[in-house]
Design an enzyme around this catalytic site. Structure first.
Site, PDB file in Angstrom:
ATOM      1  N   GLY A   1      43.644  20.733  68.008  1.00  0.00           N
ATOM      2  CA  GLY A   1      44.182  21.623  66.971  1.00  0.00           C
ATOM      3  C   GLY A   1      45.213  22.577  67.545  1.00  0.00           C
ATOM      4  O   GLY A   1      45.372  23.705  67.080  1.00  0.00           O
TER       5      GLY A   1
ATOM      6  N   GLY B   1      47.755  24.340  65.377  1.00  0.00           N
ATOM      7  CA  GLY B   1      47.224  25.149  64.274  1.00  0.00           C
ATOM      8  C   GLY B   1      47.380  26.643  64.506  1.00  0.00           C
ATOM      9  O   GLY B   1      47.991  27.075  65.488  1.00  0.00           O
ATOM     10  N   GLN B   2      46.800  27.416  63.582  1.00  0.00           N
ATOM     11  CA  GLN B   2      47.017  28.873  63.627  1.00  0.00           C
ATOM     12  C   GLN B   2      46.530  29.474  64.944  1.00  0.00           C
ATOM     13  O   GLN B   2      47.263  30.186  65.615  1.00  0.00           O
ATOM     14  CB  GLN B   2      46.290  29.566  62.453  1.00  0.00           C
TER      15      GLN B   2
ATOM     16  N   TYR C   1      32.634  23.887  53.709  1.00  0.00           N
ATOM     17  CA  TYR C   1      33.051  24.520  54.968  1.00  0.00           C
ATOM     18  C   TYR C   1      31.831  25.140  55.662  1.00  0.00           C
ATOM     19  O   TYR C   1      31.597  24.925  56.852  1.00  0.00           O
ATOM     20  CB  TYR C   1      34.090  25.599  54.649  1.00  0.00           C
TER      21      TYR C   1
ATOM     22  N   LYS D   1      30.004  24.301  59.210  1.00  0.00           N
ATOM     23  CA  LYS D   1      29.971  25.311  60.277  1.00  0.00           C
ATOM     24  C   LYS D   1      28.547  25.549  60.771  1.00  0.00           C
ATOM     25  O   LYS D   1      28.316  25.672  61.975  1.00  0.00           O
ATOM     26  CB  LYS D   1      30.632  26.614  59.812  1.00  0.00           C
TER      27      LYS D   1
ATOM     28  N   ILE E   1      41.449  35.491  60.632  1.00  0.00           N
ATOM     29  CA  ILE E   1      42.339  35.779  61.761  1.00  0.00           C
ATOM     30  C   ILE E   1      43.751  36.028  61.233  1.00  0.00           C
ATOM     31  O   ILE E   1      44.289  35.207  60.480  1.00  0.00           O
ATOM     32  CB  ILE E   1      42.357  34.606  62.774  1.00  0.00           C
TER      33      ILE E   1
HETATM   34  N1  SER Z   1      39.650  32.080  57.858  1.00  0.00           N
HETATM   35  C1  SER Z   1      38.670  31.093  57.540  1.00  0.00           C
HETATM   36  C2  SER Z   1      38.791  30.645  56.136  1.00  0.00           C
HETATM   37  O1  SER Z   1      39.137  31.474  55.325  1.00  0.00           O
HETATM   38  C3  SER Z   1      37.299  31.641  57.767  1.00  0.00           C
HETATM   39  O2  SER Z   1      36.685  30.970  58.759  1.00  0.00           O
HETATM   40  O3  SER Z   1      38.523  29.531  55.838  1.00  0.00           O
END
Ligand code: SER
Length: 318
Positions: A8, A11-12, A142, A146, A172
């Site tokens: 990744g 990615g960000q 999600y 996780k 983030i």
């Molecule tokens: N920044 C992420 C999201 O909003 C949180 O893990 O999916």
């Protein structure tokens, strides 16, 4: 030296973590990988880059063998809002991808850093001062991936001795690469729009408090945790880490202290709002502070000043 692999990497988080790791451990010792997204020119020019597919075990194994990898920073993942739109894809990337990385790590003796998230909590979790060890019954794909990922990492450590470590990242905020389809993305977009239009239409309601962190602290968390002596870690995976908690009104007020004309209004996205309502308002990260010395550097004011300064430069140039 054994090398470090980043999945990744375009990615960000990956795009900045890769550069930080290269500065610390040497450009050629950090192997950047991505799936389809092209890395920035800067990242591409700074060291090895290879396209792989984490959902395919051999594709991960080949690069680990080829580069004599000793540590994997596994960042390839689908974020929360996209995961609700494409749950099957989220399962494949977030679960099968992690499983493959752990299997390869087991076979080749690699350490693994994997982020979990505030998304690993759910509606029955205590949402204020959310403890390190608490109820986790998320109701999003999600969140399911996780929590399962946290447990899988714990299992690979206990059963096979794989040195797995991880944090529960909050939203983030960064000024280099945009996040892709998360619930907390508004807290990045608001800065871009503040500079471009002096106005932002927010897709989460006023009063929606969430944990957040500026990118330099997110990178510091990954590096500090991976460099911690293993003996100090009681929790290995899924440490709560936070730097600040705010709602859209509070971040808007902080921007207004720099750009007085800035205004905010609301057009709520029901999917994102539904997700955000099940996530902590603020996490208790005392386990990370006590076990490996977690200490963020940026609060909201410091982040706002830096974001606006860096983005003004970037938007003027670009
Ligand atoms: N920044 C992420 C999201 O909003 C949180 O893990 O999916």
């Amino acid at each position: 030296m054994k090398t470090i692999l980043v999945t990744g990497a375009a990615g960000q988080i990956g795009s900045e973590l890769t550069l930080a790791l290269r500065e610390r451990y040497g450009n050629d010792n950090v192997i950047a990988t991505g799936h389809k997204t092209k890395p920035s020119d800067e990242l591409f020019a700074s060291g090895p880059f290879q396209f792989i597919n984490c959902a395919n075990l051999n594709s991960v194994a080949e690069v680990v063998k080829k580069y004599n990898v000793g540590t994997i920073h596994h960042l390839a993942a689908i974020l929360s809002a996209v995961a609700e739109a494409k749950p099957q894809l989220a399962w494949d990337v977030n679960i099968n991808g992690l499983y493959n990385v752990l299997e390869v790590a087991r076979e080749y003796g690699c350490s693994v850093f994997t982020p979990s998230s505030i998304g690993a909590f759910g509606p029955t979790t205590p949402l204020d001062d959310t403890p390190q060890d608490t109820i986790q019954r998320p109701n999003t794909m999600y969140g399911v991936t996780k929590v399962a990922g946290e447990l899988l990492c714990d299992y690979y450590f206990k059963r096979y001795g794989v040195d797995t470590r991880g944090v529960r990242y909050p939203g983030i905020i960064s000024n280099v690469t945009l996040p892709g389809g998360g619930t907390t993305d508004y807290a990045v977009e608001i800065y871009y729009e503040a500079i471009k239009k002096k106005h932002y239409t927010c897709n989460l309601k006023a009063g929606t408090f969430l944990d957040m962190m500026y990118m330099p602290d997110a990178i510091k968390a990954a590096i500090d945790l991976m460099e911690a002596e293993p003996g100090v870690l009681k929790h290995r995976n899924a440490f709560n880490v936070s730097a600040m908690s705010f709602d859209p009104e509070i971040i808007a007020a902080s921007i207004r202290r720099q750009i007085p004309e800035f205004s905010i209004d609301y057009d709520v996205d029901p999917v994102k709002q539904g997700i955000a309502d099940t996530w902590p308002n603020n996490m208790n990260d005392s386990a990370a502070r006590a076990e490996w010395g977690w200490q963020p550097e940026y609060d909201l004011e410091a982040m706002t000043k830096d974001m606006l300064k860096e983005l003004s430069k970037k938007l003027k140039e670009g």
